[in-house]
Design an enzyme around this catalytic site. Structure first.
Site, PDB file in Angstrom:
ATOM      1  N   TYR A  40      55.977  54.691  24.194  1.00 62.10           N
ATOM      2  CA  TYR A  40      56.301  56.003  23.634  1.00 62.10           C
ATOM      3  C   TYR A  40      57.444  56.666  24.414  1.00 62.10           C
ATOM      4  O   TYR A  40      58.046  57.615  23.940  1.00 62.10           O
ATOM      5  CB  TYR A  40      55.081  56.939  23.749  1.00 62.10           C
ATOM      6  CG  TYR A  40      54.045  56.849  22.645  1.00 62.10           C
ATOM      7  CD1 TYR A  40      54.041  55.837  21.694  1.00 62.10           C
ATOM      8  CD2 TYR A  40      53.044  57.827  22.566  1.00 62.10           C
ATOM      9  CE1 TYR A  40      53.062  55.792  20.704  1.00 62.10           C
ATOM     10  CE2 TYR A  40      52.081  57.785  21.577  1.00 62.10           C
ATOM     11  CZ  TYR A  40      52.078  56.771  20.653  1.00 62.10           C
ATOM     12  OH  TYR A  40      51.116  56.732  19.665  1.00 62.10           O
ATOM     13  N   CYS A  82      47.509  59.679  27.413  1.00 62.98           N
ATOM     14  CA  CYS A  82      48.918  59.300  27.552  1.00 62.98           C
ATOM     15  C   CYS A  82      49.758  60.491  28.009  1.00 62.98           C
ATOM     16  O   CYS A  82      49.753  61.547  27.359  1.00 62.98           O
ATOM     17  CB  CYS A  82      49.398  58.813  26.183  1.00 62.98           C
ATOM     18  SG  CYS A  82      51.121  58.308  26.163  1.00 62.98           S
ATOM     19  N   THR A 132      53.046  60.738  28.010  1.00 62.87           N
ATOM     20  CA  THR A 132      54.129  61.018  27.084  1.00 62.87           C
ATOM     21  C   THR A 132      53.598  61.757  25.853  1.00 62.87           C
ATOM     22  O   THR A 132      54.176  62.761  25.423  1.00 62.87           O
ATOM     23  CB  THR A 132      54.836  59.719  26.651  1.00 62.87           C
ATOM     24  OG1 THR A 132      55.253  59.007  27.826  1.00 62.87           O
ATOM     25  CG2 THR A 132      56.053  59.998  25.796  1.00 62.87           C
ATOM     26  N   CYS A 154      52.519  58.774  34.478  1.00 60.93           N
ATOM     27  CA  CYS A 154      52.444  57.746  33.438  1.00 60.93           C
ATOM     28  C   CYS A 154      51.202  56.904  33.714  1.00 60.93           C
ATOM     29  O   CYS A 154      50.886  56.608  34.870  1.00 60.93           O
ATOM     30  CB  CYS A 154      53.705  56.881  33.476  1.00 60.93           C
ATOM     31  SG  CYS A 154      53.649  55.444  32.400  1.00 60.93           S
TER      32      CYS A 154
HETATM   33  N1  DGL Z   1      50.931  55.862  28.167  1.00 60.58           N
HETATM   34  C1  DGL Z   1      52.340  56.005  28.372  1.00 60.58           C
HETATM   35  C2  DGL Z   1      52.577  57.183  29.301  1.00 60.58           C
HETATM   36  O1  DGL Z   1      51.707  57.532  30.054  1.00 60.58           O
HETATM   37  C3  DGL Z   1      52.906  54.712  28.899  1.00 60.58           C
HETATM   38  C4  DGL Z   1      54.382  54.574  28.815  1.00 60.58           C
HETATM   39  C5  DGL Z   1      54.978  54.585  27.405  1.00 60.58           C
HETATM   40  O2  DGL Z   1      54.269  54.474  26.409  1.00 60.58           O
HETATM   41  O3  DGL Z   1      56.211  54.686  27.344  1.00 60.58           O
HETATM   42  O4  DGL Z   1      53.601  57.793  29.281  1.00 60.58           O
END
Ligand code: DGL
Length: 263
Positions: free
Chosen positions: A35, A66, A68, A180
């Site tokens: 994401y 998450c 993001t 993250c």
């Molecule tokens: N779960 C996402 C985050 O914590 C992982 C990284 C991503 O999806 O770009 O931002």
């Protein structure tokens, strides 16, 4: 609970430990991972669809594991959840609260995806803590995909981590928010680069405490009478979710079902 993929299993694990009696359904949007660099308007639509699916399934609380998704769309999840009379626990605020409480020198670092940093969500959450804080945010566009591709512990990951840590060292942060879901897997590496005195604040621990508080406040906590269930939904392939997910959860995954989201 939902996440862009398997990373949120680090958050689920903390919840399973802190709230063993509760039942959890975890949705990993593996078809769309990562994401961190995707168009945010599209992601917000996705977050709405995932929230609706989980709430229609009868969830009593919605956890955004998450970073993001929280940063760019927690308002979307809250809107959908409000229609069901359900509360949302996002990952950003609980982490900001802990970081602001434990920093000695007031210098906090945030390591996160580009979408998370660009949203300003951590900066706002830290500013809301009522302390004068100096915040240094570092975008790490490659780190989560790199960890997920299966090479979290090799020399190239270490080099990448070193370059992302350099501005944090220069800013003399004493507390680093792991912004993250994937970064707890490289916490030993980050600790080695930054030194023992730097406190790392991961999302899992903070979210588990916030989930506990929310359930108790609303009278929704289950009696502590043994182990609840957990099961998984994913938008990508079940086999790769099982392979990768087992590495992140460090426990057997059991039931996994593939679901389609129409966005
Ligand atoms: N779960 C996402 C985050 O914590 C992982 C990284 C991503 O999806 O770009 O931002």
């Amino acid at each position: 609970m939902f996440d862009s993929g398997v990373g949120g299993l680090t958050v689920l694990h903390e919840c399973l430990v802190s709230l063993p009696e509760e039942d959890f359904v975890y949705l990993g949007d593996t078809a769309l991972f990562p994401y961190g660099d995707k168009d945010t308007a599209w992601l917000r639509e996705r977050i709405g669809a995932i929230s609706a699916l989980l709430l229609e399934g009868g969830a009593k609380l919605l956890v955004i594991a998450c970073n993001t998704a929280t940063s760019i769309g927690d308002d979307v999840a809250r809107e959908v959840a409000a229609e069901h009379g359900v509360e949302v626990v996002p990952v950003v605020e609980p982490q900001a609260e802990i970081a602001a409480a434990i920093t000695d020198n007031g210098r906090i670092g945030v390591l996160a995806t580009p979408n998370t940093v660009e949203s300003g969500a951590y900066r706002r959450a830290l500013e809301a803590q009522g302390r004068a804080l100096e915040v240094t945010e570092v975008e790490a566009p490659d780190l989560a995909p790199f960890i997920q591709q299966g090479s979290p512990f090799d020399e190239s990951t270490m080099e990448m981590a070193r370059s992302y840590c350099a501005p944090l060292k220069r800013a003399k942060v004493d507390t680093l928010i792991l912004g993250c879901t994937h970064y707890p897997l490289v916490a030993p590496m980050l600790q080695r680069i930054l030194g023992r005195d730097i406190r790392l604040v991961s999302g899992g621990h903070a979210v588990a405490a916030a989930v506990q508080r929310s359930l108790e406040r609303r009278g929704l906590a289950r009696e502590a009478d043994g182990e609840g269930d957990y099961r998984f939904l994913c938008t990508g392939e079940v086999d790769s979710f099982r392979d990768l997910g087992t590495r992140f959860l460090q426990m057997p995954l059991g039931e996994i079902e593939q679901v389609a989201l129409h966005t």
